[in-house]
Design an enzyme around this catalytic site. Structure first.
Site, PDB file in Angstrom:
ATOM      1  N   ASP A  97       1.335   4.038  11.297  1.00 12.24           N
ATOM      2  CA  ASP A  97       1.936   2.962  10.539  1.00 12.24           C
ATOM      3  C   ASP A  97       3.508   3.355  10.148  1.00 12.24           C
ATOM      4  OD1 ASP A  97      -0.874   1.922   9.176  1.00 12.24           O
ATOM      5  OD2 ASP A  97       0.303   0.838  10.714  1.00 12.24           O
TER       6      ASP A  97
ATOM      7  N   LYS B 258       4.106  -2.209  10.623  1.00 14.38           N
ATOM      8  CA  LYS B 258       4.515  -3.430  10.354  1.00 14.38           C
ATOM      9  C   LYS B 258       4.846  -3.575   9.088  1.00 14.38           C
ATOM     10  CE  LYS B 258      -0.457  -4.710  11.036  1.00 14.38           C
ATOM     11  NZ  LYS B 258      -0.572  -3.550  11.832  1.00 14.38           N
TER      12      LYS B 258
END
Length: 649
Positions: A256, A276
């Site tokens: 991530d 994201k």
């Protein structure tokens, strides 16, 4: 009733829906099971009996499986054969998928009047479907069509075209092919379909003792595994030891935004960014889900590394459900959450006697916490520690807060240990349960989302590459240590490696010549050789020493070296052109006895683990299903008089 000719095989009682398609699916399964006798019971499901139920309206998940599941749970049948995409998730308590078969054609097809394609159908044509996904994709292509919700068998749907009630319908291509009706297909469609479309699944009771009869057809044995890992927060030191071990083993690491990329430098797996951030999404969540599924279905072991803890605002629950619904073996490894790390770093106790005795996690995103739910206690999850002796008081406290007595409660005793026990109850009945410390109490609707999995006792050294589905508890019964061995590697035409341990212990001391041929048993051994830059030349089709012997006998080699343990004793030792090279010792570990009745499966990685097990225990409970690596382990079990179902991995 159907049966094969060999009366020596056990007879399997099979339950199926009574449609022509369902019965063809039974025939398809047993055509691949030579000489296996079966007795067929055909029945109608809830969905078959009530064709007025619209599948567009989100009906019960088990609309096509409930009666079959009940028959197995009531011991009226041994197995049920389903179209895999019809299975409810999670499966009913006590049942499991024992085999997922290779898929047929996964596409959708159009069946239409006059053999028209989708483009040729006139405006306003009536198209039948029972799938919301197909309806959407149809309208995306042709918004001028009229979508009709239809039910019934494929033969009944064809009749609706002939009677002029509809102009066409959408159907799984494999269903038409199984019925021999492929000549009625007007067009194969480029639609996105369910990932399990075309697959058949065999469902049985979790204690079914003949599952090994079907294991050679189970494509999940070729699947990899997905680990949803908590990375901790802030620095690598907050990564758990277990997560670190897994990251050293996996093929791919999906990571991530909120992660220090430097923490991944020490791990060999391929790194794939799926970050994201608010307003700057790089990869959509549904795309990440699909990437994880595709990687695991191609045999990759995958780590999905998440900042903090996967189940605290990490979307780990979404990814877990997505993968498990698609029969991907998924394990969750907790991490230190941001709340824990921030509080500890600033020396702020989250709970403190006489000051704070409760803890509720909430997200700051208003989108996930609408105003009208802000104070709705039914939407909260509560976690209680140290409440084993106060269940009645906790119940009364919750009822005084106007919480519903029907709210689900999970009482988890000795969490994450071999002695773990779990009781699912409600607030109204929780005080009737007998529990002891240590006990974790989880209260809220999330408890109903649980997916009970088989508990697996793993007796080998490395459980992280295990393909056995379930919650794995590592209970190592052997350890390995390098030993002195003096050998000239140039004396051999090639070398046989049968395990990761043999690769590591031998190649840490010796180098091989490029012209020497390398034999390997299993993909794990092959992968470890690759880590040393060594290419595997030969692998038997089945990962055991017996098939390796067959392969060697087909080739012309004068002298092959076989790095192995001092406890090694298999068919390779009987070959005149194979020289065992003992490069490590295998030593049994004396573990404390645990209650084996808490487990559904046991994995033995070698004959040595079997011997070590029986140094501690006298027998294996009859309900336990056994998984073994190689026929030698199975022979050792047979010599011990074990009669449980034994399944080779």
């Amino acid at each position: 009733m159907s049966s094969a000719n060999d009366t020596h095989q056990p007879t399997i009682k099979v339950i199926s829906r009574d449609s022509n398609l369902a019965l063809k699916q039974v025939d398809e399964v047993f055509s691949q099971l030579e000489n296996l006798n079966y007795e067929l019971v055909a029945t109608k499901s809830l969905g078959d009996k009530n064709k007025q139920i619209c599948l567009m309206d989100n009906p019960a998940a088990d609309i096509f499986t409930r009666e079959l599941d009940d028959a197995i749970l009531n011991q009226q049948a041994d197995i049920a054969i389903h179209s895999a995409k019809d299975l409810p998730f999670p499966p009913p308590e006590g049942l499991e998928i024992i085999c997922l078969l290779a898929s047929a054609d996964k596409s959708d097809s159009l069946v239409s009047k006059h053999d028209y394609t989708l483009e040729q159908l006139p405006a306003g044509a009536k198209i039948g479907t029972s799938s919301p996904s197909r309806r959407k994709q149809l309208l995306d292509e042709r918004s001028d069509l009229e979508i009709i919700s239809i039910r019934g068998t494929i033969e009944e749907r064809i009749a609706q075209i002939d009677e002029g009630k509809i102009d066409a319908f959408i159907v799984a291509t494999c269903a038409m092919e199984r019925l021999g009706l492929q000549h009625k297909i007007s067009q194969r469609l480029p639609f996105e379909t369910h990932p399990l479309q075309g697959n058949l699944a065999i469902v049985a009771h979790k204690n079914f003792q003949k599952a090994s009869l079907f294991s050679h057809l189970d494509i999940r044995m070729e699947y990899g595994k997905v680990f949803l890992l908590g990375a901790g927060i802030g620095n690598k030191d907050l990564l758990t030891i277990k997560a670190d071990k897994i990251l050293q083993e996996v093929d791919q690491i999906f990571y991530d935004d909120l992660l220090d990329k430097k923490m991944l430098d020490d791990y060999p797996g391929e790194k794939i960014y799926v970050g994201k951030r608010k307003g700057q999404h790089h990869v959509k969540q549904e795309d990440t889900n699909q990437l994880l599924f595709e990687a695991a279905s191609k045999g990759k072991n995958v780590a999905r590394l998440k900042c903090g803890d996967p189940f605290i605002y990490g979307r780990g629950g979404e990814e877990m459900h997505f993968l498990q619904q698609r029969c991907i073996n998924t394990e969750v490894v907790p991490g230190i959450s941001a709340a824990q790390a921030a509080a500890a770093n600033n020396q702020i106790p989250l709970t403190l006697r006489n000051i704070s005795n409760s803890l509720i996690f909430r997200t700051g995103h208003k989108a996930t916490f609408p105003d009208h739910q802000e104070n709705n206690q039914d939407k909260q999850t509560l976690v209680y520690y140290m409440g084993a002796t106060n269940l009645s008081e906790i119940k009364q406290e919750l009822l005084r807060e106007d919480r519903k007595s029907t709210t689900a409660v999970a009482l988890i005793q000795d969490a994450n240990t071999a002695e773990q026990k779990k009781i699912i109850t409600t607030i109204g009945e929780m005080d009737q349960c007998k529990c002891k410390s240590p006990l974790i109490i989880i209260i809220g609707d999330v408890v109903s989302e649980q997916n009970p999995r088989p508990r697996v006792l793993y007796t080998g050294i490395n459980p992280y590459n295990s393909k056995v589905t379930g919650e794995i508890f590592h209970y190592p019964l052997i350890s390995t240590t390098p030993c002195h061995c003096s050998v000239d590697p140039t004396e051999f035409d090639g070398f046989i490696f049968t395990s990761k341990n043999s690769v590591r212990h031998f190649l840490s001391k010796y180098q091989l010549n490029s012209d020497q041929k390398i034999f390997a048993i299993g993909n794990i051994t092959k992968k470890e050789l690759n880590n040393y830059g060594i290419k595997t030349d030969y692998m038997p089709a089945v990962a055991d020493s017996d098939h390796m012997v067959e392969l060697i006998n087909q080739l012309q080699f004068k002298n092959l070296g076989y790095p192995c343990s001092d406890k090694s004793n298999n068919a390779l030792h009987q070959l005149d052109n194979v020289t065992p090279v003992i490069c490590y010792h295998t030593t049994p570990i004396k573990q404390d006895k645990i209650d084996l009745n808490n487990f559904d499966k046991i994995v033995f990685s070698s004959g040595s683990t079997v011997d070590a097990f029986f140094n501690i225990y006298d027998e294996i409970p009859k309900h336990i299903r056994i998984h073994v690596y190689g026929k030698h382990s199975q022979r050792v079990l047979n010599k011990k008089g074990v009669t449980n179902d034994i399944q080779a991995i």
